[in-house]
Design a protein around this motif. Structure first.
Motif, PDB file in Angstrom:
ATOM      1  N   LEU A   1       0.845  -1.175   0.062  1.00 21.83           N
ATOM      2  CA  LEU A   1      -0.056   0.131   0.117  1.00 21.83           C
ATOM      3  C   LEU A   1       0.794   1.376  -0.077  1.00 21.83           C
ATOM      4  N   ARG A   2       2.084   1.043   0.283  1.00 24.58           N
ATOM      5  CA  ARG A   2       3.126   2.498   0.266  1.00 24.58           C
ATOM      6  C   ARG A   2       4.163   1.908  -0.554  1.00 24.58           C
ATOM      7  N   GLY A   3       4.034   1.033  -1.297  1.00 30.58           N
ATOM      8  CA  GLY A   3       5.302   0.777  -2.266  1.00 30.58           C
ATOM      9  C   GLY A   3       4.815   1.122  -3.739  1.00 30.58           C
ATOM     10  N   HIS A   4       5.720   0.733  -4.414  1.00 27.91           N
ATOM     11  CA  HIS A   4       5.871   1.148  -5.972  1.00 27.91           C
ATOM     12  C   HIS A   4       6.081   0.070  -6.477  1.00 27.91           C
TER      13      HIS A   4
ATOM     14  N   THR B   1      -3.910   7.608  -4.404  1.00 27.75           N
ATOM     15  CA  THR B   1      -5.269   8.255  -4.308  1.00 27.75           C
ATOM     16  C   THR B   1      -5.700   7.917  -2.890  1.00 27.75           C
ATOM     17  N   VAL B   2      -5.536   6.783  -2.541  1.00 20.64           N
ATOM     18  CA  VAL B   2      -6.133   6.130  -1.175  1.00 20.64           C
ATOM     19  C   VAL B   2      -5.101   5.748  -0.302  1.00 20.64           C
ATOM     20  N   ALA B   3      -5.108   6.482   0.991  1.00 18.45           N
ATOM     21  CA  ALA B   3      -4.218   5.847   2.076  1.00 18.45           C
ATOM     22  C   ALA B   3      -4.988   5.175   3.117  1.00 18.45           C
ATOM     23  N   TYR B   4      -4.441   3.997   3.619  1.00 18.36           N
ATOM     24  CA  TYR B   4      -5.246   3.374   4.762  1.00 18.36           C
ATOM     25  C   TYR B   4      -4.633   3.311   6.025  1.00 18.36           C
ATOM     26  N   ILE B   5      -5.028   3.546   6.958  1.00 17.40           N
ATOM     27  CA  ILE B   5      -4.101   3.634   8.272  1.00 17.40           C
ATOM     28  C   ILE B   5      -4.809   2.427   9.140  1.00 17.40           C
ATOM     29  N   TYR B   6      -3.863   1.411   9.350  1.00 11.38           N
ATOM     30  CA  TYR B   6      -4.043   0.458  10.200  1.00 11.38           C
ATOM     31  C   TYR B   6      -4.815   0.626  11.483  1.00 11.38           C
ATOM     32  N   GLN B   7      -5.482  -0.366  11.827  1.00 13.72           N
ATOM     33  CA  GLN B   7      -5.956  -0.483  13.328  1.00 13.72           C
ATOM     34  C   GLN B   7      -4.963  -0.378  14.334  1.00 13.72           C
ATOM     35  N   ASN B   8      -4.072  -1.395  13.739  1.00 12.84           N
ATOM     36  CA  ASN B   8      -2.889  -1.695  14.641  1.00 12.84           C
ATOM     37  C   ASN B   8      -1.683  -1.072  14.201  1.00 12.84           C
ATOM     38  N   PRO B   9      -1.220   0.175  14.737  1.00  9.16           N
ATOM     39  CA  PRO B   9      -0.417   0.856  13.953  1.00  9.16           C
ATOM     40  C   PRO B   9       1.074   0.077  13.903  1.00  9.16           C
ATOM     41  N   GLU B  10       1.338  -0.920  14.601  1.00  8.71           N
ATOM     42  CA  GLU B  10       2.587  -1.592  14.614  1.00  8.71           C
ATOM     43  C   GLU B  10       2.669  -2.278  13.106  1.00  8.71           C
ATOM     44  N   GLU B  11       1.726  -2.689  12.419  1.00  4.45           N
ATOM     45  CA  GLU B  11       1.649  -3.241  11.369  1.00  4.45           C
ATOM     46  C   GLU B  11       2.116  -2.218  10.335  1.00  4.45           C
ATOM     47  N   MET B  12       2.310  -1.007  10.602  1.00  4.98           N
ATOM     48  CA  MET B  12       2.502   0.003   9.566  1.00  4.98           C
ATOM     49  C   MET B  12       4.096   0.356   9.543  1.00  4.98           C
ATOM     50  N   PHE B  13       4.661  -0.127  10.763  1.00  3.02           N
ATOM     51  CA  PHE B  13       6.124   0.273  11.004  1.00  3.02           C
ATOM     52  C   PHE B  13       6.969  -0.684  10.306  1.00  3.02           C
TER      53      PHE B  13
ATOM     54  N   GLU C   1     -11.989   1.696 -11.907  1.00  4.90           N
ATOM     55  CA  GLU C   1     -12.530   0.238 -11.222  1.00  4.90           C
ATOM     56  C   GLU C   1     -11.193  -0.381 -10.198  1.00  4.90           C
ATOM     57  N   THR C   2     -11.485  -0.683  -8.988  1.00  5.71           N
ATOM     58  CA  THR C   2     -10.512  -1.269  -8.274  1.00  5.71           C
ATOM     59  C   THR C   2     -10.058  -2.616  -8.761  1.00  5.71           C
ATOM     60  N   ALA C   3     -10.691  -3.328  -9.259  1.00 13.23           N
ATOM     61  CA  ALA C   3     -10.490  -4.631  -9.590  1.00 13.23           C
ATOM     62  C   ALA C   3      -9.517  -4.820 -10.650  1.00 13.23           C
ATOM     63  N   GLU C   4      -9.296  -3.780 -11.493  1.00  8.85           N
ATOM     64  CA  GLU C   4      -8.525  -3.552 -12.660  1.00  8.85           C
ATOM     65  C   GLU C   4      -7.191  -2.975 -12.467  1.00  8.85           C
ATOM     66  N   ILE C   5      -7.006  -2.620 -11.153  1.00 11.79           N
ATOM     67  CA  ILE C   5      -5.614  -1.779 -10.894  1.00 11.79           C
ATOM     68  C   ILE C   5      -5.060  -2.513  -9.896  1.00 11.79           C
ATOM     69  N   MET C   6      -3.649  -2.488  -9.637  1.00 14.07           N
ATOM     70  CA  MET C   6      -3.222  -2.769  -8.545  1.00 14.07           C
ATOM     71  C   MET C   6      -3.326  -1.828  -7.428  1.00 14.07           C
ATOM     72  N   PRO C   7      -3.192  -2.483  -6.299  1.00  6.83           N
ATOM     73  CA  PRO C   7      -3.131  -1.235  -4.867  1.00  6.83           C
ATOM     74  C   PRO C   7      -1.868  -0.464  -5.033  1.00  6.83           C
TER      75      PRO C   7
ATOM     76  N   GLY D   1      -8.125  -1.350  -2.585  1.00  6.84           N
ATOM     77  CA  GLY D   1      -8.200  -2.207  -3.662  1.00  6.84           C
ATOM     78  C   GLY D   1      -7.248  -3.534  -3.496  1.00  6.84           C
ATOM     79  N   VAL D   2      -7.073  -3.855  -2.100  1.00  8.15           N
ATOM     80  CA  VAL D   2      -6.420  -5.150  -1.665  1.00  8.15           C
ATOM     81  C   VAL D   2      -7.221  -6.110  -1.635  1.00  8.15           C
ATOM     82  N   ILE D   3      -8.557  -6.073  -1.598  1.00  6.42           N
ATOM     83  CA  ILE D   3      -9.444  -6.899  -1.601  1.00  6.42           C
ATOM     84  C   ILE D   3     -10.386  -6.555  -2.715  1.00  6.42           C
ATOM     85  N   LYS D   4     -10.667  -7.369  -3.641  1.00  5.97           N
ATOM     86  CA  LYS D   4     -11.420  -7.400  -4.734  1.00  5.97           C
ATOM     87  C   LYS D   4     -12.670  -7.739  -4.611  1.00  5.97           C
ATOM     88  N   PRO D   5     -13.849  -7.115  -4.909  1.00 10.03           N
ATOM     89  CA  PRO D   5     -15.186  -7.615  -4.677  1.00 10.03           C
ATOM     90  C   PRO D   5     -15.307  -9.106  -5.511  1.00 10.03           C
TER      91      PRO D   5
END
Lengths: 268, 574
Positions: free
Chosen positions: A178-181, B379-391, B367-373, B352-356
């Protein structure tokens, strides 16, 4: 959509995790899963060693056939069996190619095939046994054979945390993505993309290890408060814990019949 | 009732690496059969105190220990942890790490078995019965929901038949529905089985409803222990330490700061304010009906989206069902619902990490299904519930710059650094920027994770449970940081079960239950519909409920709104 991505969609982390857990805890209805885990381990030891003492391919094939029948009734996991077959076929293909280029004849190939047969027998035996002993009973069997309590506990705890770790690993992988390229040019057979994914698949392990290390403190303290180290030095507790393991008539019959069949194969 | 079960005299404790004592000369007595809550800011010594009671300190964690702790009349120094553990059970804040066995029954019997109790199986079953969760006994731990895991941890604590149960911040880790479920059970254990319960708790509304007495901790000292009403009415003592009494008490205190007592529950507040005059809002046109002045520009669209997974038993599990939704640029949307409602999944689908599996999702027409995350992430940033998984790097600064550096060449880094410095400064991370994210406190971690998201310069920012597992102090910090987003990000979507966050922050609320959207509307009209919230097991903030009972029209969404519209009622008493 490129072919690499299509394949990834099918064999993703989730389905592998699901298969893994299913292999470990899934079947409790088969014949083998009802037997005592210690008997199964003795059985496994016999069939893991026996093939090494013969070179006669007819005898080896008979043993292989017997183990195959046992595997079939044990309803082993299809994915694991598929991987095994893939491995064996790949191996044979390699032998054929190597034998051809080194100018060997069919005799060399036959000798190598004997080895493959032995390995296949042992692999099948382990699949049959270990897909029918869940990690809990395996760990208790080890404990009853006199293995240290720490080792026995680690095995069952290891399995307990696999789903947690896989979940977190997936999230960290996503964090990279999600942050990579991703490479804009995929390259021949998407090798650039594959390389990119492989790279983050390895990098994702580092945060996972650090996060887990941080959490483990709580687990250690909790183990202490739940009397784990108290139990470790106490033989009464061990006896109490293992009291559910009982060798029944069915266990003895299974082992005896297997040994008789083995002896019959050897003698005939 | 006055027989004491825990007696602490002159207790001080210094952790090995620290110079300052974490506990400083504590004298305290807790009565048998009490239901006590320990409150205090971060680092005030709450957890340390509890670890002294169950003997982990000093038996397991070494340090300088002075004074005396007696549990059931015996000095903890004279009892090994294993004996003490059968009298005092402890449930950790990180309760998941406390569950060490694969199935529920295995875990619950683990303690009794280790202590060599022959009837361990019965003891485990009994504990499950006491909590009314026998149905879970053969389930695997990893299949359970957060609430069920917490109950399992509680059952494991109960199975050794302890005299005392200590629980570290249950409400911070669970959604409100499950937190109440835990407290209800604790109350039964306390009243029917005579177990002394000690909780470390920040949620004063739960304290008011369930606890009997409160211990206030500050900088390693026990300031006082008081009956719950006296404790929560000592508003000055609490607010000074960043602890906030129930919303209704805060409102009453703000209006008349010198009253001898304040209401604690909505029912009490209704009587308290019965004689008060309610004024119309000053700006009568701004009753929360967001301004529709500009033309809506759709940023995200869901059309009949469905999603399902396979599970261990070969059954399919529906996660989302027929979701249709359109979110416009510039909206602040809160998606509310309890755990398992499908909130997180919905957010992850936007990235886009989970496709419908059925239907279509478009983000700014793509369309999110046709593009890689990876492509969508600008365009879209996602902040995790558990911040440790973002470090994913070894310092906050590297984490913040990760996204930009993967997209720019080395010679551009100097320019990027200006931008990164600016973000670090506005999120107040200057002193922390070179630390590993894992080493920060909960509140700091959240702030850092927000900064990581903002540094991606997204048009849409998604936050998953931004106030989950935070204490009240860190929660305030987080809510303040949300204000910083207003200038930087156009559209913000928050998935949360924190109803006061939704009420105070959002201008549109989407209510989800069991993978479906139950309601979607402007914040005020959603919160006005108590039946709807009830149906989804969502409890509106106290202040909303109070303003509704007082027939305040339109309802107040925050304490500020409430107090600005009510006349002084100094003459009215409870």
């Amino acid at each position: 959509m490129n072919p690499f991505k299509g394949m990834l969609d099918k064999i993703n982390v989730e389905s592998v995790e699901l298969e893994l857990m299913r292999t470990a805890y899934g079947s409790t209805t088969t014949l083998l899963s009802k037997l005592d885990p210690r008997i199964l381990m003795v059985w496994y030891l016999i069939f893991a060693f026996a093939p090494w003492f013969f070179f006669d391919s007819a005898k080896l094939l008979s043993i292989f056939a017997f183990v195959t029948v046992i595997t079939a009734i044990s309803k082993a996991n299809k994915l694991v069996l598929f991987l095994l077959c893939l491995g064996i076929i790949g191996q044979m293909a390699c032998y054929a190619i190597v034998a051809y280029f080194l100018g060997g004849n069919m005799a060399a190939l036959a000798a190598l095939l004997t080895l493959t047969l032995k390995l296949a027998t042992i692999s099948l035996a382990s699949i049959a046994v270990f897909s029918n002993i869940d990690p809990e009973r395996f760990s208790d069997a080890l404990l009853s054979f006199g293995a240290p309590a720490q080792l026995a506990f680690s095995i069952s705890y290891g399995y307990r945390v696999i789903p947690v770790m896989v979940e977190e690993y997936k999230d960290i992988m996503l964090s990279f993505r999600l942050r990579g390229h991703a490479p804009s040019k995929k390259g021949f057979l998407s090798w650039r993309y594959a390389y990119y994914l492989l790279k983050i698949a390895v990098l994702a392990f580092y945060p996972l290890i650090l996060n887990t290390a941080k959490r483990i403190r709580t687990t250690i303290e909790a183990l202490e408060t739940k009397g784990f180290s108290y139990a470790m030095n106490n033989n009464d507790v061990k006896r109490l814990k293992l009291s559910y393991l009982k060798i029944k008539a069915a266990d003895i019959i299974f082992l005896l019949v297997s040994i008789l069949i083995l002896i019959a194969i050897i003698l005939i | 009732m006055s027989e004491s079960i825990i007696r602490i005299e002159g207790l001080s404790f210094v952790y090995p690496a620290n110079e300052r004592p974490s506990l400083d000369n504590i004298d305290l007595e807790i009565n048998k059969g009490d239901f006590v809550s320990i409150i205090g800011g971060n680092g005030s010594g709450k957890t340390t105190l509890c670890k002294c009671i169950n003997g982990i300190i000093p038996h397991f964690i070494a340090g300088d220990f002075y004074g005396e702790v007696k549990v059931c009349g015996v000095d903890t120094l004279d009892m090994p942890v294993s004996t003490l553990a059968q009298r005092v059970s402890y449930i950790y804040q990180d309760f998941e790490s406390q569950l060490v066995r694969p199935t529920v029954l295995d875990d619950v019997t683990f303690g009794p078995l280790n202590f060599g109790m022959k009837d361990y199986h019965q003891k485990g079953m009994e504990a499950l019965r006491m909590l009314d969760i026998e149905g879970l006994k053969d389930r695997f731990i990893w299949e359970l929901s957060g609430g069920q895991k917490h109950l399992t941890a509680l059952a494991g604590a109960l199975s050794v038949k302890p005299d005392i149960i200590i629980i570290d911040e249950p409400a911070a880790q669970l959604d409100p529905y499950n937190a109440v479920a835990i407290y209800r059970r604790l109350k039964i254990l306390n009243e029917s089985f005579g177990i002394t319960v000690i909780t470390i708790e920040h949620n004063t509304e739960l304290i008011a409803e369930y606890c009997n007495s409160v211990i206030l901790m500050d900088a390693g000292r026990a300031v006082w222990i008081k009956p719950v009403r006296d404790a929560l009415n000592a508003v000055n003592d609490l607010v000074k330490r960043n602890i906030y009494p129930p919303q209704v008490s805060q409102a009453a205190w703000r209006i008349s700061p010198n009253m001898p007592s304040y209401p604690l529950t909505v029912g009490e507040a209704e009587k308290y304010f019965a004689a008060a005059r309610i004024q119309c809002p000053v700006e009568s046109n701004d009753c929360g009906l967001g301004d529709d002045a500009h033309m809506p520009h759709p940023a995200i669209e869901f059309k009949d989206v469905s999603l399902w997974f396979r599970s261990l038993t070969e059954t399919t599990k529906n996660v989302l069902k027929d979701i249709s939704l359109s979110i416009n640029e510039g909206e602040n949307v809160a998606i509310v619902g309890n755990n398992g409602a499908g909130k997180s999944t919905l957010l992850k689908m936007i990235t886009g990490v989970i496709k419908p599996k059925g239907g279509h999702i478009t983000v700014y027409g793509t369309e999110t299904a046709e593009i890689m995350p990876e492509e969508l992430s600008s365009t879209v940033a996602y902040i995790y519930q558990n911040p440790e998984e973002m470090f994913i790097e070894d310092s906050i600064r590297k984490d913040i710059s990760y996204f930009l550096k993967t997209r720019h060449k080395a010679h551009e880094y100097e320019v990027l650094d200006y931008f990164i410095n600016d973000i670090i400064k506005s999120f107040g991370l200057e002193d922390l920027q070179h630390k590993d994210g894992r080493m920060l406190s909960g509140g700091q971690q959240r702030r850092a994770s927000l900064a990581i998201g903002v540094a991606m310069q997204p048009k849409i920012l998604l936050l998953d449970e931004p106030t989950g597992s935070l204490d009240i102090e860190s929660r305030r910090e987080m809510v303040n940081s949300l204000e910083l987003l207003k200038d930087r990000v156009k559209t913000v979507i928050i998935a949360t079960h924190d109803m006061s966050l939704a009420a105070e922050w959002a201008d549109r609320v989407i209510v989800m239950k069991d993978g479906r959207i139950i309601a979607d509307g402007d914040t005020r009209s959603i919160f006005d519909d108590i039946t709807l919230l009830d149906q989804c097991h969502l409890k509106p903030p106290q202040i909303v409920e109070l303003s509704k009972r007082l027939n305040m029209r339109p309802i107040a969404l925050s304490i500020d709104e409430f107090t600005s519209r009510i006349s002084s009622i100094d003459e009215v008493m409870i």
